[in-house]
Design an enzyme around this catalytic site. Structure first.
Site, mmCIF file in Angstrom:
data_model
loop_
_atom_site.group_PDB
_atom_site.id
_atom_site.type_symbol
_atom_site.label_atom_id
_atom_site.label_comp_id
_atom_site.label_asym_id
_atom_site.label_seq_id
_atom_site.Cartn_x
_atom_site.Cartn_y
_atom_site.Cartn_z
ATOM 1 C CD GLN A 92 75.867 33.448 19.268
ATOM 2 O OE1 GLN A 92 76.109 32.249 19.181
ATOM 3 N NE2 GLN A 92 76.799 34.365 19.437
ATOM 4 C CB SER B 272 82.242 43.916 21.614
ATOM 5 O OG SER B 272 83.592 43.889 21.954
ATOM 6 C CE1 TYR C 63 79.801 47.153 11.954
ATOM 7 C CE2 TYR C 63 78.892 49.132 12.953
ATOM 8 C CZ TYR C 63 79.809 48.515 12.125
ATOM 9 O OH TYR C 63 80.748 49.267 11.454
ATOM 10 C CG HIS D 266 82.164 31.862 23.598
ATOM 11 N ND1 HIS D 266 83.131 31.034 24.125
ATOM 12 C CD2 HIS D 266 81.294 32.107 24.616
ATOM 13 C CE1 HIS D 266 82.847 30.789 25.396
ATOM 14 N NE2 HIS D 266 81.743 31.419 25.714
HETATM 15 P P1 NAD Z 1 77.666 42.491 21.803
HETATM 16 O O1 NAD Z 1 76.820 42.344 22.993
HETATM 17 O O2 NAD Z 1 78.733 43.505 21.823
HETATM 18 O O3 NAD Z 1 76.851 42.838 20.499
HETATM 19 C C1 NAD Z 1 75.913 42.082 19.869
HETATM 20 C C2 NAD Z 1 75.180 42.776 18.744
HETATM 21 O O4 NAD Z 1 74.035 42.008 18.497
HETATM 22 C C3 NAD Z 1 74.728 44.197 19.029
HETATM 23 O O5 NAD Z 1 74.943 44.975 17.877
HETATM 24 C C4 NAD Z 1 73.236 44.050 19.290
HETATM 25 O O6 NAD Z 1 72.504 45.134 18.847
HETATM 26 C C5 NAD Z 1 72.871 42.827 18.464
HETATM 27 N N1 NAD Z 1 71.749 42.083 19.042
HETATM 28 C C6 NAD Z 1 71.453 41.934 20.353
HETATM 29 N N2 NAD Z 1 70.389 41.152 20.494
HETATM 30 C C7 NAD Z 1 69.992 40.786 19.265
HETATM 31 C C8 NAD Z 1 68.929 39.995 18.767
HETATM 32 N N3 NAD Z 1 68.027 39.415 19.580
HETATM 33 N N4 NAD Z 1 68.834 39.834 17.428
HETATM 34 C C9 NAD Z 1 69.688 40.418 16.610
HETATM 35 N N5 NAD Z 1 70.707 41.195 17.025
HETATM 36 C C10 NAD Z 1 70.863 41.380 18.339
HETATM 37 O O7 NAD Z 1 78.259 41.022 21.506
HETATM 38 P P2 NAD Z 1 79.786 40.582 21.581
HETATM 39 O O8 NAD Z 1 80.314 40.817 22.966
HETATM 40 O O9 NAD Z 1 80.511 41.145 20.418
HETATM 41 O O10 NAD Z 1 79.662 38.995 21.427
HETATM 42 C C11 NAD Z 1 79.447 38.369 20.191
HETATM 43 C C12 NAD Z 1 80.067 36.984 20.226
HETATM 44 O O11 NAD Z 1 81.483 37.099 20.327
HETATM 45 C C13 NAD Z 1 79.640 36.134 21.417
HETATM 46 O O12 NAD Z 1 79.566 34.798 20.985
HETATM 47 C C14 NAD Z 1 80.788 36.298 22.388
HETATM 48 O O13 NAD Z 1 80.939 35.225 23.303
HETATM 49 C C15 NAD Z 1 81.949 36.340 21.428
HETATM 50 N N6 NAD Z 1 83.163 36.988 21.956
HETATM 51 C C16 NAD Z 1 83.065 38.256 22.448
HETATM 52 C C17 NAD Z 1 84.200 38.892 22.902
HETATM 53 C C18 NAD Z 1 84.124 40.350 23.326
HETATM 54 O O14 NAD Z 1 85.150 40.969 23.377
HETATM 55 N N7 NAD Z 1 82.997 40.946 23.612
HETATM 56 C C19 NAD Z 1 85.450 38.222 22.887
HETATM 57 C C20 NAD Z 1 85.514 36.931 22.347
HETATM 58 C C21 NAD Z 1 84.357 36.316 21.880
HETATM 59 MG MG MG Z 2 84.244 34.917 26.787
#
Ligand code: NAD
Ligand code: MG
Ligand code: MG
Length: 338
Positions: free
Chosen positions: A85, A26, A24, A107
């Site tokens: 992941q 970004s 939960y 991604h």
């Molecule tokens: P994030 O870092 O914002 O959030 C991840 C969530 O996972 C958090 O709620 C955190 O509490 C939880 N978490 C962290 N470690 C954990 C664990 N060990 N077990 C269970 N939960 C855990 O992540 P994000 O930036 O939203 O990225 C998620 C995916 O989306 C990635 O594959 C990223 O490459 C992709 N992505 C992100 C963006 C972006 O804008 N941030 C853009 C495009 C693609």
């Molecule tokens: Mg990226």
């Protein structure tokens, strides 16, 4: 290249599906709330005792511990940090996901660089929004969306592509355009874009410009406005009508300076560096370096993040933004919510 919009997408394929979003942050916040507002059945899976349960409660979002959420899941979207992941996949998803269910990524990193080798009996797809999670949410609520890339890695039920397009449409991607690609292409171009231009290149350019003015004796406040604040106004023009519209809007003086000076900064050497950076992505060197740093308790990442957070441009920026309260009126990022 074909671009697909909502008109050509049938979302019924997701109607009776239990969708589980892992994470939960970004993207997790944005996908789950957009799916819910698009009337799909969505549950967020979190670690036992995660601080994000409070955030779920605040946005009225159904949630459960990961293991529990995965029971009967039809579609699971992996929205955890890339480096976490593989463990979560091995520990929870692999043993609990039913055969014929779908596993989605935002991604291609883990599948392309073989950090995760998904089970043979599940569908594997990607829906990668081409924008930050906070924008995926804010644009959706405004009635628009962020363009998405879709890719299929494994299709065991024959309808993975329909599911991926329906998912992309449900989070708002079909309003802006959906393009089909591969895990390899998305991974390599995404990493290159963020390293060379969007994040790495831009942040370094802004800092260097700021430093040059300040070192020459100009006030940091002026340097901040010239080199950071105005960047948004320029990028807004590019976003609306390309570099041409930006050049139409700026003064002839600015345009002459732009056209005669820009390529003194971004030179053949800069492009050679870009090619090196691309090569390190393509041959897996960057992926290995990043995965190693994560395993090493993020030593490099934390050290660099800490050092950059102290840069004078951040201090002066905080003061100046305090005098522009409208900037924070409808914030993209509110750390108590998303
Ligand atoms: P994030 O870092 O914002 O959030 C991840 C969530 O996972 C958090 O709620 C955190 O509490 C939880 N978490 C962290 N470690 C954990 C664990 N060990 N077990 C269970 N939960 C855990 O992540 P994000 O930036 O939203 O990225 C998620 C995916 O989306 C990635 O594959 C990223 O490459 C992709 N992505 C992100 C963006 C972006 O804008 N941030 C853009 C495009 C693609
Ligand atoms: Mg990226
Ligand atoms: Mg000017």
């Amino acid at each position: 290249m074909k671009v697909t919009y909502d008109n050509d997408i049938k979302t019924e394929v997701l109607n009776d599906k239990k969708i589980v979003i892992l994470g939960y942050g970004s993207q997790g916040y944005a996908h789950s709330n957009n799916l819910k507002d698009s009337d799909f059945d969505v549950t967020v899976g979190l670690r036992q005792g995660s601080g994000s349960f409070e955030k779920l409660r605040r946005s009225n979002m159904p949630g459960a511990a990961i293991e529990e959420a995965l029971q009967d899941a039809d579609l699971v979207m992996m929205l955890l940090p890339d480096e976490h992941q593989p463990t979560v996949y091995e520990q929870y998803v692999k043993p609990n996901l039913k055969a014929g269910a779908s596993l989605g990524f935002a991604h291609g990193f883990n599948v392309h660089f073989e950090q995760i080798n998904p089970r043979d009996d599940i569908n594997v797809f990607m829906v990668a929004p081409k924008g930050p999670g906070h924008t995926v949410r804010s644009t959706y609520t405004e009635g628009s969306g962020v363009p998405c890339l879709v890719a299929i890695h494994q299709d065991v039920t024959g309808d993975t592509k329909q599911q991926a397009y329906a998912y992309a449409s449900a989070i708002g991607g079909g309003r802006a355009g959906i393009i089909e690609t591969t895990f390899k292409e998305e991974t390599e171009t995404d990493l290159f874009g963020e390293q060379a231009v969007l994040c790495g290149g831009t942040a370094a350019l802004v800092q260097a410009g700021f430093e040059t003015l300040v070192e020459a004796g100009y006030a940091p406040e002026m340097a901040y406005f010239e080199c950071l604040h105005e960047l948004k106004l320029i990028v807004d023009l590019m976003y609306e009508g390309g570099i041409n519209t930006m050049r139409y809007s700026i003064s002839n003086t600015a345009e002459y300076g732009d056209l005669t000076r820009g390529n003194r900064l971004v030179t053949k050497d800069t492009k050679a560096a870009m090619k090196d950076i691309l090569q390190e992505i393509q041959n897996g060197q960057f992926a290995k370096e990043y995965v190693d740093d994560c395993r090493n308790d993020y030593q490099t990442l934390l050290q660099l993040r800490g050092a950059h957070a102290q840069h004078p441009i951040e201090t002066v920026g905080e003061q100046l933004r305090g005098m522009m309260p409208w900037i924070k009126k409808k914030p993209l990022v509110d750390q108590t919510i998303n």
